[in-house]
Write an enzyme that holds these catalytic residues in place. Sequence first.
Site, PDB file in Angstrom:
ATOM      1  N   VAL A 148       0.880  -1.237  -0.071  1.00 24.62           N
ATOM      2  CA  VAL A 148      -0.017   0.070   0.052  1.00 24.62           C
ATOM      3  C   VAL A 148       0.595   1.263  -0.038  1.00 24.62           C
ATOM      4  O   VAL A 148       0.968   2.207   1.089  1.00 24.62           O
ATOM      5  CB  VAL A 148      -1.030  -0.051   1.258  1.00 24.62           C
ATOM      6  N   HIS A 149       1.823   1.180  -1.004  1.00 26.49           N
ATOM      7  CA  HIS A 149       3.032   2.184  -1.018  1.00 26.49           C
ATOM      8  C   HIS A 149       2.905   3.355  -0.244  1.00 26.49           C
ATOM      9  O   HIS A 149       3.310   3.963   0.657  1.00 26.49           O
ATOM     10  CB  HIS A 149       3.266   2.401  -2.437  1.00 26.49           C
ATOM     11  N   ASP A 150       1.739   4.307  -1.005  1.00 31.11           N
ATOM     12  CA  ASP A 150       1.715   5.687  -0.636  1.00 31.11           C
ATOM     13  C   ASP A 150       1.130   6.023   0.671  1.00 31.11           C
ATOM     14  O   ASP A 150       1.429   6.724   1.543  1.00 31.11           O
ATOM     15  CB  ASP A 150       0.848   6.520  -1.737  1.00 31.11           C
TER      16      ASP A 150
END
Length: 341
Positions: A269-271
């Site tokens: 869920v990178h960001d």
Amino acid sequence: MIEWIQPAKRLLQGVLLMSLLSAGAAQAAPIDLIIDTDPGADDVVALLLAMASPDELKIRAITTVAGNVRLDKTSRNARLAREWGGREDIPVYAGAPKPLLRTPIYAANIHGEEGLPGVPVHEPKAGLAKGNAVQYLIDTLGKAKPDSITVAMLGPQTNLALALIQAPEITKGIKEVVVMGGAHFNGGNITPVAEFNLFADPEAAEVVLSSGVKLTYLPLDVTHKVLTSDARLTQLATVNNQASKLVVDILNAYIKTDMDHYGMPGGPVHDASVIAYLLKPELFKGRQIHMQVDSREGPTYGQTIADWHNTLEQPSNVMWIDSADAQGFFDLLSTRLARLK
Ligand code: RIB
Ligand code: CA
């Protein structure tokens, strides 16, 4: 020993402890924040997490950039996230429609043609703010008190780079730039060595890096350690409101490609890690290092060269985050989503 000294010492220690505790409990001032983003599945999760945290984050504006999909869609998706977060008070400014130099690339194969997988999209009621994001950054950062505004960069760094090129003095108003981007230990996601946000505009990343702003990177090194699982998706689903349902539906659609490609047990869920870092930095660990961006044509285009062991003995220019408390992240995300509708 005079009898009264011991009790007096204990009393004094108690008073001291109480004053320290009350000072600690005193609410720190909220972070004055601009979120620059290319929504984007994980960008939307990041935006919802940020909008659910008004005590810690005073979101001045959302600025959009082309990246995962074209600018018209990233801007529509930012307005959608704002609607879902119940925060139409936050202005959305559209920015750069393409990178500084390179031919634009997109990631519709990951984020879908609409840039938002797994959920129906519509034209949100609240429109864009008047004016371009780059000019907004120049005006706002230029007028800001010194070292006062934090910029969270969740996509290609084109907007901030253009603002810095046009008005280099705006660095004075910037407290810190926190970037989702880059990759070192385990390679890239768009090429064997480059991560998408850097690969989409490495020249922009170089402009931001060389501006001398206080810079923190959350690269794939850490975001690939904060992965979904069936239990974590269930944890989010049990929040059982519109926001959590949207997040679960988006993530279920978004994580498939990465899980298949990397054979990972879950998806990143990178960001959202950037926002979690702002909210609870204690969940993350990293190191001040020297980092360079490769913008030469060729197989290493867009690579971030992170000198983790200080081999070059160059001055550090970035805080490089390489690990996190993954369960702590999902606990934070689920409790904050519960605050939304
Ligand atoms: O490489 C991951 C990054 O690229 C994330 O910001 C994702 O939204 C895409 O923009
Ligand atoms: Ca993004």
